[in-house]
Motif scaffolding. Sequence first.
Motif: not given
Length: 597
Positions: A402-415
């Motif tokens: 159920t983790l939010g869509e924002v935290f699934r973003s590759p941008v979040v993963g990169f930073h």
Amino acid sequence: MEDTDQLPFVLENAPLKQDAAGHVFPDRYSIKEVGTDRTLTCFEAPNLQVTIKAGLTVTASAARKAPPGTIYLDGVAQAEPFLDHEKKVYNLDHHEGCVRTFTLATCEQALIMCVKGFDLRDREWKIFANEPDLDTILAIWILLNHQRINNRDAIHRRSLFALVRLEGIIDAIGLELRELSGLPADLLQKLMRIIDRLRMEELELKKGGEWSKTDFLAYTVGVLRKLDQFLIKLGELDDFKGIEELARIELTNNRIAVVVASDLGIYELEPHLIKLYGNRLGWVALRRGEKDYTLRQMDLFMPVNLEDVYQRLNFMDPAVKGRINVSRWGGSGDIGGSPRNLGTRLLPGEIVSACRDVIEKRSDIRHVKRFLSSAVFSMLIVIAAIAMGQNWESARWLGRETLGEVFRSPVVGFHTALLFFTTIMLGIVALRRPWQFGLMLPAGKDWWRLLPMAILCGFTGDMLVPDKMMFAADPVAAWTIALVLIPLSLELLFRSLVHGMMAQLATIQDSESRWFFSGPTIGSALLYAATIGFQMTMMADSPMAFLTNGILIKYIAVAAIFGLAAGMIRERSHSILPAWLFHAAAVATSLFAFGPA
């Protein structure tokens, strides 16, 4: 003329701590411990270090390839005696590769070299021995006292020659042939009594089976002190000033920097330093207390003066850390000292290293190498972060579908990966000098003058921000990522890690210096702009079209300008925090002015 027949008779009956005229012989020898290594030095020849280890040997090929400034004594090198003047490597020996009966003993070889003008003041020398028999110790005494050998007013030269010749005969071909020395019978008997006295402790230890357990360095010091009283003229050491060398480093053009300890003041000490080091001394640091030092420039023609050294020491010293309103290294261009209130926390070795850094930082090659190594480190971190971003599966890794869509973003993963890998590297390289990497509270106030530059960069609309989809899905998370995660990850990488690595040898600003663009500021800005351009290209829907429409150049230009401003903010505040806050301010300005991309 010196009366060789009478002198030994007087000396052999003199006490060991005080001569017959009441002159006290100073203790000129000491044993230093550096880690697990122990060496013997003489205060009058601090550039010579003697190592004595039982059973120490090196092969003939290893001896020939030894570092410059190496002298092997009496059996350490398993090779014939040799003098390699070009490489500055010597083997004084009469064991391997020679006819022992026809070859001079080690002490005689050392004496001949010194009498012929062998000058050991031009560099550091390491002397190696494996057993302190009298032949070896005489050779050590001669090398440590090489400046006195040719001074007829300083030592009993003829007595030294007679003693060395007799010991050489005994050591090389045996006691029974001692008459080959050609010495008169009465003088021969007196010298034999002196030799017996010098060897008394050795014979007792060997008889008791304790010789192999003996501290060879301590034993050698004891015999050297006895030789001082036998060979140095009465009163010659009355003006001896104890000068202990604590650290030394090679600079340039045959110049050195040293740290010494003495009871004398720096001006009183200068004639003695010139006697010890000749014209090689560039800078000297005199330790006046446990944490107090006086700096003196001895060579007025050094390519830089002490002002540059102060700047480097203030950058390195944990007691200063570049902050204002604290005591700092300082003074004039030719004399100065350590912080007055609490003193310095630098070790002697670090002080001379700072002196070398000041000389070496003038080399463009050193700066290029530092920039390239910093670029490689940052590239590896960025590549690792890209790989993590492309394979970002935070929901599955955390077990939260159920983790939010924002935290699934590759941008979040990169930073997130960028922040993680940068933090790991900072934990490794910044542990000893965190202030070098901006890991401290801000100092000064003039860095606030650069806030308009950060706001101006934000008004271009070309700062890196999350896209519209992230703000639509979760505005709070998107703002957190925009103001915290993205600026912090980028600033820690470029203004902390990269800038700190490049600042190792560079001159940078501080809160009280003039304004200028330093090498680390320019270098970190270039790498930051290149990374932003690369990231924007990879994030574009059509990378090839993005590369050709001219927008990329605008992003890179804004990133370079902001990088320069952020680097200056980092330097003048001594901290990464203002750079992060101004980056967040630029991002907030961009979002308010133009909204998400």
